[in-house]
Structures are given as C-alpha cells and as structure tokens.
Write an enzyme that holds these catalytic residues in place. Structure first.
Site, mmCIF file in Angstrom:
data_model
loop_
_atom_site.group_PDB
_atom_site.id
_atom_site.type_symbol
_atom_site.label_atom_id
_atom_site.label_comp_id
_atom_site.label_asym_id
_atom_site.label_seq_id
_atom_site.Cartn_x
_atom_site.Cartn_y
_atom_site.Cartn_z
ATOM 1 N N ASP A 120 2.173 12.034 -38.042
ATOM 2 C CA ASP A 120 3.762 11.646 -37.983
ATOM 3 C C ASP A 120 4.072 10.969 -39.325
ATOM 4 O OD1 ASP A 120 3.949 13.211 -35.842
ATOM 5 O OD2 ASP A 120 4.396 11.511 -34.346
ATOM 6 N N CYS A 152 1.639 31.929 -23.657
ATOM 7 C CA CYS A 152 2.954 31.939 -22.671
ATOM 8 C C CYS A 152 3.138 33.259 -21.883
ATOM 9 C CB CYS A 152 4.079 31.609 -23.249
ATOM 10 S SG CYS A 152 3.967 29.975 -23.952
ATOM 11 N N CYS A 161 6.133 34.066 -19.158
ATOM 12 C CA CYS A 161 6.471 32.640 -18.635
ATOM 13 C C CYS A 161 7.655 32.018 -19.116
ATOM 14 C CB CYS A 161 5.253 31.666 -18.723
ATOM 15 S SG CYS A 161 5.283 30.461 -17.597
ATOM 16 N N CYS A 189 14.402 23.111 -18.519
ATOM 17 C CA CYS A 189 14.849 21.988 -19.388
ATOM 18 C C CYS A 189 16.184 21.735 -19.130
ATOM 19 C CB CYS A 189 14.713 22.813 -20.888
ATOM 20 S SG CYS A 189 15.344 21.493 -22.072
ATOM 21 N N CYS A 228 18.209 18.011 -26.500
ATOM 22 C CA CYS A 228 17.193 17.593 -26.031
ATOM 23 C C CYS A 228 16.979 16.280 -25.580
ATOM 24 C CB CYS A 228 15.907 17.954 -27.152
ATOM 25 S SG CYS A 228 14.158 17.320 -26.851
ATOM 26 N N CYS A 269 9.354 19.909 -19.668
ATOM 27 C CA CYS A 269 8.909 21.164 -20.351
ATOM 28 C C CYS A 269 7.419 21.067 -20.250
ATOM 29 C CB CYS A 269 9.462 21.317 -21.772
ATOM 30 S SG CYS A 269 8.778 20.135 -22.804
#
Length: 292
Positions: free
Chosen positions: A116, A172, A175, A182, A199, A224
């Site tokens: 990061d 996924c 799905c 969320c 978010c 999530c």
C-alpha cells in the site's frame, strides 16, 4: 536463482510473474472508467501517477520480476470494538514490510517492497501472477485462504527461475451474496468496481466529512467477506502479529469516548487504525451512538 528456496522461509502462498508488459489495455480502461464515474469518492490521490499505475517497471529501474505474497489475517477472537478484522492486530504495513525485507535481502540485484505504499495495481498483479482471482467483492480470493489476505510485493531487477502460474478462473460465477449483503450497496455485478461513496470502510476510514449514510462499525467493514462462500472454512491466521492483543481485545466503545490524544497515539501507534485521527474515530463513535 530459484525463488522457491528464497521464499520458503515465509511459509506463505506466493506467485511471481515477469514484468515484460504493462497493465492490459482492458484493465487500464476499466480503471479509467472507475475514476471518471467518481467511484473513488474523495480519494483524489487515485488520479495521480497514472503511468506508474500502468507500468510497475517505472517504480524500480530495471525491474524484471514481480513477486506477490498473500498474508492471511482472519482471526476469530472476540473483541470489544466493532472494527474490521484488518485492524485488530499489529499494523499490517509494518509486519509485511519487515517479513518481506528479510526475504529481499537474500535476493541478488536491486529490489523494492510495496505494501500500500506505491501506485501499484496490487490485486491486478497478484491475479496476473496466479496468486488468486478477483471476486465480486473486489477482493483477491486466494485458494484455501479466501479473501482475508493482505498482499505484499517485491519488485526485483533479477530474472528468476520460477514456474509461472496460469491466471485463475472467475471465482464467483452467479453468486451475489456480497452484492446483496453490502449495507451501502456499493458492489455490483457489472464489473464497474466498488463505489467508495457508499462503502462503510471508506466512510469510516478515508472520508473526512460528516457521516450521513448507514454506518454500523467504528472502522472498516467485513460484511462482503463474511458472507463469501470462499471464506466459509477459513481458519485463524498462523501469523501471531495479526491476532488482537489482550489490551486491544478488552477495549470498549466507552473507552474510546474517554481517549485523550496522547492515549490514542499510544494505543494505536502500531495498529492499522493509526490512519484514523482521533476526531474521525470520535465522529464514528458519535454516529454509532446516535443510530443505536
């Protein structure tokens, strides 16, 4: 040089790829649309260094190899604060940088560690190396570890001997568990990427103004990931630094309300929560109390 012998001391999943070409045109266009749609909210820094984000070879002169490592962080200890799992142990930036430095110092040539800390498309490159695949929750899903993984990278000027991994398939299918669960409805199935404006992780950590939407945590959000089938049988991380200390586990919302600036700095100096300033955390606390 054989990378297996260099990285065996980590005892963690890793994958490597050659830096023979930049980010694909499709992925680059997708990121540009994400910015144009304003889905990065107030994180204006995401608009900077576009060339560096497209080509990590510009981050280290002569870079030839990218090594991606997954650091699992799931824990199941009870804690008193409603914060994301990412912030319950020691600051992952410090832990990963320390552990990757120990490896990098054994490598020939020049190297750079990214956690990061650079404009690197981390999940894109981890997926391209074959470490995992990006799911609808926008997290990298690593086989056997799910999405509760921090990512660390070593850029190296050495061309190593390693067996390339093929990119993994879509994890996924049809799905929609993360999309439907969320609370801010910031995910979608159209490939447009997470909308940070709604978010909870963004709102409680990066957002500097008043809170207006539904927020249920003091910092971060794991919903999530919690509902993802790939995380159903994930066990606790073997990395001790990511487990909460007894002091952290005993903290309560009442303790947060009484914090002084000096006590706050002492408590969270080596925590990922140090990205929040005390006024932000008190703002989040007040919002939680008001809505409860």
């Amino acid at each position: 040089m054989d990378l297996n012998s260099c990285l065996s001391q980590l005892e963690l999943p890793w994958a490597a790829c050659s830096l023979d070409r930049p980010v694909s045109a499709e992925a680059n266009e997708q990121f540009s649309r994400w910015l144009a749609d304003g889905r990065h909210a107030s994180m204006a820094y995401m608009e900077n260094h576009s060339e560096l984000r497209r080509d990590p070879r510009l981050l280290l002169e002569g870079a030839q190899t990218l090594i991606a490592v997954a650091f699992p962080y799931f824990t199941n200890e009870s804690v008193g604060l409603p914060v994301g799992l990412y912030a319950r142990g020691l600051d992952y930036h410090e832990v990963i940088r320390r552990r990757l430095t120990e490896v990098a110092e054994t490598l020939p040539g020049s190297w750079r560690i990214c956690v990061d800390s650079a404009p690197l498309r981390e999940r894109y490159w981890a997926a391209r190396a074959g470490l995992g695949a990006i799911g609808r929750n926008n997290q990298l899903i690593v086989p056997g570890l799910g999405s509760y993984c921090f990512l660390g990278f070593i850029l190296s000027t050495e061309r190593f001997d390693f067996e390339p991994k093929a990119p993994l398939p879509d994890p996924c299918g049809d799905c929609r568990r993360c999309i439907d669960a969320c609370p801010g409805r910031c995910l979608d199935a159209e490939g447009r990427g997470l909308d940070a404006r709604s978010c909870e992780s963004y709102l409680t950590i990066e957002h500097r103004g008043d809170l207006t939407g539904p927020v249920h945590t003091l910092a971060g959000c794991d919903i999530c990931q919690r509902v993802c089938p790939h995380n159903r049988s994930v066990g606790p991380t073997p990395i001790a630094d990511f487990h909460p200390s007894a002091e952290f586990a005993s903290l309560t919302l009442a303790d947060i309300a009484e914090l002084t600036p000096s006590r706050y700095r002492k408590l969270f100096r080596h925590s990922a929560l140090n990205r929040l300033r005390l006024p932000q955390m008190l703002r989040n606390l007040a919002f939680l109390a008001q809505n409860q």
